[in-house]
Design a protein around this motif. Sequence first.
Motif, short mmCIF file in Angstrom:
data_model
loop_
_atom_site.label_atom_id
_atom_site.label_comp_id
_atom_site.label_asym_id
_atom_site.label_seq_id
_atom_site.Cartn_x
_atom_site.Cartn_y
_atom_site.Cartn_z
N LYS A 101 1.70 12.65 -9.26
CA LYS A 101 0.84 13.83 -9.26
C LYS A 101 1.64 15.09 -8.94
N LEU A 102 2.58 14.99 -8.03
CA LEU A 102 3.38 16.17 -7.66
C LEU A 102 4.27 16.61 -8.82
N HIS A 103 4.81 15.67 -9.55
CA HIS A 103 5.61 16.01 -10.73
C HIS A 103 4.75 16.74 -11.76
N LEU A 104 3.52 16.27 -11.95
CA LEU A 104 2.61 16.92 -12.89
C LEU A 104 2.26 18.33 -12.41
N LEU A 105 2.09 18.49 -11.10
CA LEU A 105 1.78 19.81 -10.54
C LEU A 105 2.93 20.79 -10.78
N VAL A 106 4.15 20.34 -10.55
CA VAL A 106 5.33 21.18 -10.78
C VAL A 106 5.45 21.51 -12.27
N ASP A 107 5.21 20.52 -13.12
CA ASP A 107 5.27 20.76 -14.56
C ASP A 107 4.24 21.80 -14.99
N ILE B 149 -9.04 24.10 -9.50
CA ILE B 149 -8.00 24.80 -10.28
C ILE B 149 -6.75 23.93 -10.40
N ILE B 150 -6.33 23.36 -9.28
CA ILE B 150 -5.12 22.53 -9.28
C ILE B 150 -5.36 21.25 -10.08
N ALA B 151 -6.52 20.63 -9.88
CA ALA B 151 -6.83 19.39 -10.62
C ALA B 151 -6.85 19.64 -12.11
N GLU B 152 -7.41 20.78 -12.53
CA GLU B 152 -7.45 21.12 -13.96
C GLU B 152 -6.05 21.32 -14.52
N ALA B 153 -5.19 21.99 -13.73
CA ALA B 153 -3.81 22.22 -14.19
C ALA B 153 -3.07 20.89 -14.34
N ILE B 154 -3.27 19.97 -13.40
CA ILE B 154 -2.61 18.66 -13.47
C ILE B 154 -3.14 17.85 -14.65
N LEU C 75 0.83 -1.21 0.00
CA LEU C 75 0.00 0.00 0.00
C LEU C 75 0.86 1.26 0.00
N GLU C 76 1.91 1.25 0.78
CA GLU C 76 2.81 2.41 0.83
C GLU C 76 3.42 2.69 -0.54
N ARG C 77 3.84 1.63 -1.22
CA ARG C 77 4.44 1.79 -2.54
C ARG C 77 3.44 2.37 -3.53
N ILE C 78 2.21 1.87 -3.51
CA ILE C 78 1.19 2.36 -4.44
C ILE C 78 0.88 3.82 -4.19
N VAL C 79 0.64 4.17 -2.93
CA VAL C 79 0.27 5.55 -2.58
C VAL C 79 1.43 6.50 -2.84
N ARG C 80 2.61 6.11 -2.44
CA ARG C 80 3.78 6.97 -2.63
C ARG C 80 4.04 7.24 -4.11
N ASN C 81 4.01 6.20 -4.92
CA ASN C 81 4.28 6.36 -6.35
C ASN C 81 3.24 7.22 -7.03
N LYS D 146 0.80 28.36 -7.23
CA LYS D 146 2.22 28.60 -6.90
C LYS D 146 2.57 27.98 -5.57
N GLU D 147 1.72 28.18 -4.56
CA GLU D 147 2.01 27.63 -3.23
C GLU D 147 2.00 26.10 -3.25
N SER D 148 1.04 25.52 -3.95
CA SER D 148 0.96 24.06 -4.03
C SER D 148 2.18 23.50 -4.76
N ALA D 149 2.59 24.16 -5.83
CA ALA D 149 3.76 23.71 -6.58
C ALA D 149 5.03 23.82 -5.74
N ASP D 150 5.13 24.87 -4.95
CA ASP D 150 6.31 25.03 -4.09
C ASP D 150 6.36 23.91 -3.03
N MET D 151 5.20 23.58 -2.47
CA MET D 151 5.17 22.47 -1.51
C MET D 151 5.54 21.16 -2.19
N ALA D 152 5.05 20.99 -3.41
CA ALA D 152 5.37 19.78 -4.17
C ALA D 152 6.87 19.67 -4.40
N ARG D 153 7.50 20.77 -4.74
CA ARG D 153 8.95 20.77 -4.97
C ARG D 153 9.72 20.37 -3.71
N GLU D 154 9.27 20.86 -2.57
CA GLU D 154 9.93 20.52 -1.31
C GLU D 154 9.83 19.02 -1.03
#
Length: 227
Positions: free
Chosen positions: A75-81, A216-221, A64-70, A172-180
């Motif tokens: 999703k975070l990579h897509l958000l940053v992109d 807004i975030i879901a649409e961007a992703i 479960l950890e592997r599935i959720v983490r991956n 911007k704030e969500s993407a910054d958190m994703a980068r961290e």
Amino acid sequence: MVKFGKYERSTKKYLLRRLLRCGICGRAMQRQAHAKRIYYFCNKSAANKETSCPVGERFYEDDLERIVRNDMMEKLHLLVDADDRYQEAVTGMDGTEENLRFRLEQTEKRLKQISVNRVSTYERYAEGRLERDIYLAERDKLNAEADTLTADKQHLEQELISLSRSQNRELKESADMAREILSADQITNEMLLMFIDRVNVFSGMRVEIIYRFSDIIAEAINTTQEQ
């Protein structure tokens, strides 16, 4: 360590704490830590064998950890992109929001002036104060300028829309958190809770992850994922 009878249970915040739910009944999945391989199960199925819940199934924690983490990392990579794309769009623009709005205002003023000039030119022609050839030449000149300015106006309006999206504070704030999180050495439960509301678990190890992303975030992703 906290003692429960003859057992001892760690107070350590394990990765999926407060996230796992049975996809059928919605109850929190029970964690069985006193086993060689830690697993989760639906407690309702233990008391009611006729339930639609995954009766007797064990969902191992490491799987479960592997599935959720991956999934979250994807999703975070897509958000940053998505954020990077918007920032690139801004870089390719002709100026700041203030500059774009000023140019749009001037363009609209000139379009209004052209409209006035068209009426004035026609009135002069209708009153016989302007020869036909001259009238037609001035009219065509005004029409050509109006067409160019209308195209410019549409372009400026589109750039303002793109700029507004790129300056979206939430994105911007969500993407910054994703980068961290993407740059962190280890993913923690707190990091998962920032972006995930719950994880529904179904029979056969089918998992549904419910994210906290706004529309807004879901649409961007989704837009980035489709490109």
